[in-house]
Design a protein around this motif. Structure first.
Motif, PDB file in Angstrom:
ATOM      1  N   ALA A  99     -10.798  14.709   2.465  1.00  0.00           N
ATOM      2  CA  ALA A  99      -9.826  13.496   2.241  1.00  0.00           C
ATOM      3  C   ALA A  99      -8.950  13.993   1.098  1.00  0.00           C
ATOM      4  CB  ALA A  99     -10.871  12.568   1.607  1.00  0.00           C
ATOM      5  N   LEU A 100      -7.702  13.466   1.179  1.00  0.00           N
ATOM      6  CA  LEU A 100      -6.837  13.602   0.168  1.00  0.00           C
ATOM      7  C   LEU A 100      -7.138  12.598  -1.125  1.00  0.00           C
ATOM      8  CD1 LEU A 100      -3.422  13.109   1.983  1.00  0.00           C
ATOM      9  CD2 LEU A 100      -4.433  15.406   1.402  1.00  0.00           C
ATOM     10  N   PRO A 101      -6.677  12.885  -2.395  1.00  0.00           N
ATOM     11  CA  PRO A 101      -7.091  12.210  -3.516  1.00  0.00           C
ATOM     12  C   PRO A 101      -7.058  10.645  -3.564  1.00  0.00           C
ATOM     13  CG  PRO A 101      -5.997  14.121  -4.020  1.00  0.00           C
ATOM     14  CD  PRO A 101      -5.771  13.797  -2.733  1.00  0.00           C
ATOM     15  N   TRP A 102      -5.939  10.301  -2.688  1.00  0.00           N
ATOM     16  CA  TRP A 102      -5.855   8.840  -2.640  1.00  0.00           C
ATOM     17  C   TRP A 102      -6.267   8.186  -1.366  1.00  0.00           C
ATOM     18  CZ3 TRP A 102      -2.751   7.837   1.498  1.00  0.00           C
ATOM     19  CH2 TRP A 102      -1.885   8.643   1.967  1.00  0.00           C
ATOM     20  N   SER A 103      -6.980   8.833  -0.406  1.00  0.00           N
ATOM     21  CA  SER A 103      -7.423   8.391   0.662  1.00  0.00           C
ATOM     22  C   SER A 103      -8.419   7.169   0.499  1.00  0.00           C
ATOM     23  CB  SER A 103      -8.114   9.395   1.462  1.00  0.00           C
ATOM     24  OG  SER A 103      -8.677   8.856   2.806  1.00  0.00           O
ATOM     25  N   PRO A 104      -7.964   6.080   1.347  1.00  0.00           N
ATOM     26  CA  PRO A 104      -9.289   5.081   1.027  1.00  0.00           C
ATOM     27  C   PRO A 104     -10.605   5.428   1.360  1.00  0.00           C
ATOM     28  CG  PRO A 104      -7.229   4.343   2.420  1.00  0.00           C
ATOM     29  CD  PRO A 104      -7.036   5.806   2.182  1.00  0.00           C
ATOM     30  N   LEU A 105     -10.713   6.554   2.539  1.00  0.00           N
ATOM     31  CA  LEU A 105     -11.919   7.169   2.909  1.00  0.00           C
ATOM     32  C   LEU A 105     -12.203   8.178   1.934  1.00  0.00           C
ATOM     33  CD1 LEU A 105     -14.291   6.457   5.104  1.00  0.00           C
ATOM     34  CD2 LEU A 105     -12.922   8.404   6.269  1.00  0.00           C
ATOM     35  N   GLN A 106     -13.415   8.245   1.170  1.00  0.00           N
ATOM     36  CA  GLN A 106     -13.901   9.143   0.600  1.00  0.00           C
ATOM     37  C   GLN A 106     -15.159   9.406   0.788  1.00  0.00           C
ATOM     38  OE1 GLN A 106     -11.925  11.227  -1.861  1.00  0.00           O
ATOM     39  NE2 GLN A 106     -10.019   9.931  -1.488  1.00  0.00           N
ATOM     40  N   ASP A 107     -16.343   9.571  -0.019  1.00  0.00           N
ATOM     41  CA  ASP A 107     -17.531   9.680   0.053  1.00  0.00           C
ATOM     42  C   ASP A 107     -18.165   8.643   1.108  1.00  0.00           C
ATOM     43  OD1 ASP A 107     -17.598  12.212  -1.058  1.00  0.00           O
ATOM     44  OD2 ASP A 107     -17.960  11.233  -3.099  1.00  0.00           O
ATOM     45  N   LYS A 136       6.601  22.175  -0.609  1.00  0.00           N
ATOM     46  CA  LYS A 136       6.741  20.636  -0.981  1.00  0.00           C
ATOM     47  C   LYS A 136       5.455  20.050  -0.546  1.00  0.00           C
ATOM     48  CE  LYS A 136      11.168  20.481  -2.132  1.00  0.00           C
ATOM     49  NZ  LYS A 136      11.669  20.025  -3.513  1.00  0.00           N
ATOM     50  N   PHE A 137       4.384  20.842  -0.352  1.00  0.00           N
ATOM     51  CA  PHE A 137       3.039  20.172   0.265  1.00  0.00           C
ATOM     52  C   PHE A 137       2.441  19.353  -1.070  1.00  0.00           C
ATOM     53  CE2 PHE A 137      -1.622  20.956   1.167  1.00  0.00           C
ATOM     54  CZ  PHE A 137      -1.562  20.162   2.352  1.00  0.00           C
ATOM     55  N   THR A 138       2.479  19.755  -2.072  1.00  0.00           N
ATOM     56  CA  THR A 138       1.594  19.024  -2.979  1.00  0.00           C
ATOM     57  C   THR A 138       2.474  17.737  -3.524  1.00  0.00           C
ATOM     58  OG1 THR A 138       0.507  20.795  -4.070  1.00  0.00           O
ATOM     59  CG2 THR A 138       0.779  18.880  -5.370  1.00  0.00           C
ATOM     60  N   GLU A 139       3.745  17.799  -3.425  1.00  0.00           N
ATOM     61  CA  GLU A 139       4.684  16.611  -3.712  1.00  0.00           C
ATOM     62  C   GLU A 139       4.703  15.649  -2.653  1.00  0.00           C
ATOM     63  OE1 GLU A 139       9.331  15.816  -4.626  1.00  0.00           O
ATOM     64  OE2 GLU A 139       8.802  17.898  -4.457  1.00  0.00           O
ATOM     65  N   TYR A 140       4.352  16.278  -1.249  1.00  0.00           N
ATOM     66  CA  TYR A 140       4.337  15.183  -0.160  1.00  0.00           C
ATOM     67  C   TYR A 140       3.003  14.472  -0.185  1.00  0.00           C
ATOM     68  CZ  TYR A 140       4.236  13.389   4.246  1.00  0.00           C
ATOM     69  OH  TYR A 140       4.192  12.590   5.614  1.00  0.00           O
ATOM     70  N   GLY A 145       1.123   9.148  -0.914  1.00  0.00           N
ATOM     71  CA  GLY A 145       0.326   8.162  -1.594  1.00  0.00           C
ATOM     72  C   GLY A 145       1.124   7.214  -2.297  1.00  0.00           C
ATOM     73  N   GLU A 146       2.005   7.636  -2.980  1.00  0.00           N
ATOM     74  CA  GLU A 146       2.600   6.678  -4.182  1.00  0.00           C
ATOM     75  C   GLU A 146       3.691   5.817  -3.276  1.00  0.00           C
ATOM     76  OE1 GLU A 146       4.341   9.353  -6.819  1.00  0.00           O
ATOM     77  OE2 GLU A 146       2.387   9.927  -7.979  1.00  0.00           O
ATOM     78  N   SER A 149       2.006   4.881   1.261  1.00  0.00           N
ATOM     79  CA  SER A 149       0.804   4.268   1.418  1.00  0.00           C
ATOM     80  C   SER A 149       1.079   2.594   0.956  1.00  0.00           C
ATOM     81  CB  SER A 149      -0.368   4.758   0.830  1.00  0.00           C
ATOM     82  OG  SER A 149      -1.511   4.085   0.938  1.00  0.00           O
ATOM     83  N   LYS A 150       1.518   2.751  -0.302  1.00  0.00           N
ATOM     84  CA  LYS A 150       1.686   1.561  -0.802  1.00  0.00           C
ATOM     85  C   LYS A 150       2.665   0.619  -0.353  1.00  0.00           C
ATOM     86  CE  LYS A 150       0.589   2.945  -5.605  1.00  0.00           C
ATOM     87  NZ  LYS A 150       0.859   3.484  -6.923  1.00  0.00           N
ATOM     88  N   SER A 151       3.659   1.169   0.511  1.00  0.00           N
ATOM     89  CA  SER A 151       4.628   0.237   1.196  1.00  0.00           C
ATOM     90  C   SER A 151       3.836  -0.306   2.543  1.00  0.00           C
ATOM     91  CB  SER A 151       5.770   1.293   1.946  1.00  0.00           C
ATOM     92  OG  SER A 151       5.323   1.860   3.254  1.00  0.00           O
ATOM     93  N   LEU A 152       2.916  -0.103   2.895  1.00  0.00           N
ATOM     94  CA  LEU A 152       2.143  -0.596   3.982  1.00  0.00           C
ATOM     95  C   LEU A 152       1.094  -1.899   3.260  1.00  0.00           C
ATOM     96  CD1 LEU A 152       0.914   2.331   6.085  1.00  0.00           C
ATOM     97  CD2 LEU A 152       3.154   0.986   6.428  1.00  0.00           C
TER      98      LEU A 152
END
Length: 232
Positions: A99-107, A136-140, A145-146, A149-152
């Protein structure tokens, strides 16, 4: 936690048999332990891509649990079952995700995931897979997420992100991002397919425009969950 993402190219005449094998075999077998659970079983909707493709996502507690599951498949109690499953499909493509750090699904609380095949309404998902530029991977990941994701996060949004992943290993997949997005407004999806995106949605300052500095290659799958898929 690890997530095993698989795309199964099912034999057309074996479509129902394949689904039954996963529903009545794989899902309850994992339910007998505490190390893994099937999360999604979804069909690639006919008319939107390759026929008889099925996407499954299985959560696995950790690397040690994944190794034990792999050994069961290769030389243990799941070996014969997997051989029989292979007779029902042409091929399968698998990748291990985190999971990405900001993913709603984590553990995932594995003991709360149903394994009894209980039924529910069908749900549509848009699964997007992106390949950001190497530098640009980390920036993407951060800006997805910033910004995206927040636009939704609004009442009239067509989509909501339920999970966001990147590969756990494999150098050729190191720059991949996968989003599992539930479609909340099917009518808006139809409008998206039959009309051009308005110019002001593609202007500087919008995600559609600015994200091109980070990536310009992605694919989308339109998925429909089975009526018994644990997550929907």
């Amino acid at each position: 936690m690890l997530f095993m993402h698989e795309v199964h190219k099912v034999r057309g005449r074996a479509e129902d048999e394949f689904e039954a094998a996963v529903r009545d075999g794989w899902m309850p077998t994992l339910g007998n332990g505490d190390e893994a659970r099937l999360l999604w079983y979804a069909n690639h909707a006919h008319g939107s891509g390759p026929a008889y493709n099925v996407v499954t996502v299985t959560a696995v507690r950790d690397g040690a649990a994944w190794e034990r599951l792999a050994l069961r498949i290769q030389q243990g109690d799941l070996r014969q079952w997997m051989r029989e499953l292979d007779e029902l499909r042409h091929d399968v493509e698998s990748k291990l995700l985190v999971a990405l750090p900001w993913s709603p699904l984590q553990d995932v609380p594995l003991d709360e995931i149903p394994t009894d095949g209980r039924e529910h309404e069908l749900t549509l998902y848009m699964e997007d897979t992106m390949w950001p530029y190497e530098d640009k991977f980390t920036e993407y990941i951060d800006r997805c997420g910033e910004v995206y994701s927040k636009s939704l996060d609004r009442p009239a949004a067509m989509l909501t992100i339920q999970a966001a992943f990147q590969p756990a290993l494999g150098s050729h997949l190191r720059r991949e991002v996968v989003l599992m997005q539930r479609i909340l407004q099917p009518e808006a999806l139809l409008n998206l397919l039959r009309t051009e995106i308005p110019a002001d949605y593609r202007a500087p300052g919008t995600w559609m425009y600015d994200a091109l500095d980070l990536r310009d290659q992605w694919t989308s799958r339109l998925l429909r969950t089975a009526s018994w898929s644990p997550l929907y």
